[in-house]
Design a protein around this motif. Sequence first.
Motif, PDB file in Angstrom:
ATOM      1  N   GLU A  32       0.573  -0.618  -0.229  1.00 39.80           N
ATOM      2  CA  GLU A  32      -0.013   0.055   0.034  1.00 39.80           C
ATOM      3  C   GLU A  32       0.907   1.553   0.073  1.00 39.80           C
ATOM      4  O   GLU A  32       0.515   2.270  -0.579  1.00 39.80           O
ATOM      5  N   LEU A 158      -6.485   4.274  -6.078  1.00 40.30           N
ATOM      6  CA  LEU A 158      -6.691   4.666  -5.083  1.00 40.30           C
ATOM      7  C   LEU A 158      -5.397   6.549  -4.855  1.00 40.30           C
ATOM      8  O   LEU A 158      -5.671   6.813  -4.067  1.00 40.30           O
ATOM      9  N   LEU A 162      -7.123  10.038  -4.767  1.00 46.72           N
ATOM     10  CA  LEU A 162      -6.380  10.271  -4.191  1.00 46.72           C
ATOM     11  C   LEU A 162      -5.376  12.115  -3.379  1.00 46.72           C
ATOM     12  O   LEU A 162      -5.726  13.031  -2.846  1.00 46.72           O
ATOM     13  N   LYS A 174      -4.420   7.962   5.210  1.00 46.89           N
ATOM     14  CA  LYS A 174      -4.956   7.989   3.927  1.00 46.89           C
ATOM     15  C   LYS A 174      -5.089   6.747   3.262  1.00 46.89           C
ATOM     16  O   LYS A 174      -5.654   6.431   3.187  1.00 46.89           O
ATOM     17  N   GLN A 177      -5.598   3.931   5.831  1.00 44.74           N
ATOM     18  CA  GLN A 177      -7.119   4.597   6.039  1.00 44.74           C
ATOM     19  C   GLN A 177      -7.975   3.409   5.297  1.00 44.74           C
ATOM     20  O   GLN A 177      -8.448   2.772   5.630  1.00 44.74           O
ATOM     21  N   TYR A 178      -7.700   3.987   4.409  1.00 50.15           N
ATOM     22  CA  TYR A 178      -8.796   3.589   2.815  1.00 50.15           C
ATOM     23  C   TYR A 178      -7.794   2.432   2.516  1.00 50.15           C
ATOM     24  O   TYR A 178      -9.344   1.306   1.750  1.00 50.15           O
ATOM     25  N   SER A 179      -7.289   1.671   2.533  1.00 51.71           N
ATOM     26  CA  SER A 179      -6.892   0.337   2.069  1.00 51.71           C
ATOM     27  C   SER A 179      -7.322  -0.445   2.755  1.00 51.71           C
ATOM     28  O   SER A 179      -7.660  -1.652   2.183  1.00 51.71           O
ATOM     29  N   TYR A 181     -10.486  -0.124   4.680  1.00 51.96           N
ATOM     30  CA  TYR A 181     -12.014  -0.351   3.832  1.00 51.96           C
ATOM     31  C   TYR A 181     -11.826  -1.375   2.253  1.00 51.96           C
ATOM     32  O   TYR A 181     -12.953  -2.670   2.113  1.00 51.96           O
ATOM     33  N   ILE A 182     -11.003  -0.697   1.508  1.00 50.22           N
ATOM     34  CA  ILE A 182     -11.002  -1.912   0.275  1.00 50.22           C
ATOM     35  C   ILE A 182     -10.822  -3.629   0.733  1.00 50.22           C
ATOM     36  O   ILE A 182     -11.399  -4.410  -0.057  1.00 50.22           O
TER      37      ILE A 182
END
Length: 211
Positions: A32, A158, A162, A174, A177-179, A181-182
């Motif tokens: 990530e 992503l 971003l 960020k 955080q988003y990874s 959820y993914i």
Amino acid sequence: MDYILSLLDQLTYPVIWFLMLLESTVIPVPSELVVAPAAYNAADGQMNVLMVILMATIGADCGATINYLAGYFLGRPIIYKFANSKWGKLCLLNQEKVEKAERYFDSHGVAATITGRLIPGIRHLISIPAGLAKMHFGKFLLYTTLGAGVWNCILATLGWWLYSFVPREELNEKVEQYSHYIVLGIVALVALAIIWLVAKSVFGHKRDKKC
């Protein structure tokens, strides 16, 4: 580890390849924090996003091949011995993690080399049970490329997204955080796909019996 952190701050195509090779072996490099920031740089005009995905996927293939060959030629006793050694612990590895990857492979068959590339804790180890099972290398490489390619495309998307609203100094936070959820979404989709396949097999078997 300090050397790896310094490389994360100096992403070039060879560095992306090298870090993703490490990530697909047993060295704890978070993909990530490689692919998404590289795609962020691509959105800024510093790199080409397609080249980012290509180099990341080739690196993942190379690292996965190392694990596959280790499983194929060294066998389970030596793999477990390394996992339980001081060097294994430095790589955040242990026998339980290897066994978890083996159970996943045994449960899902050769397709695990695709879906396993999308699941944390399994992603970088799934190539070992493929090697232990003597999976055909051509099929292994194809499935690994598909799984790694999908994951890298997700991370690149992503990072590119971003760029439109996240300052560079907040990027890594960020991305993590988003990874997260993914990953949860991917795990849910994989679980639903497995349930659908099992249900289809069960109901199909019952239908055949009636006929």
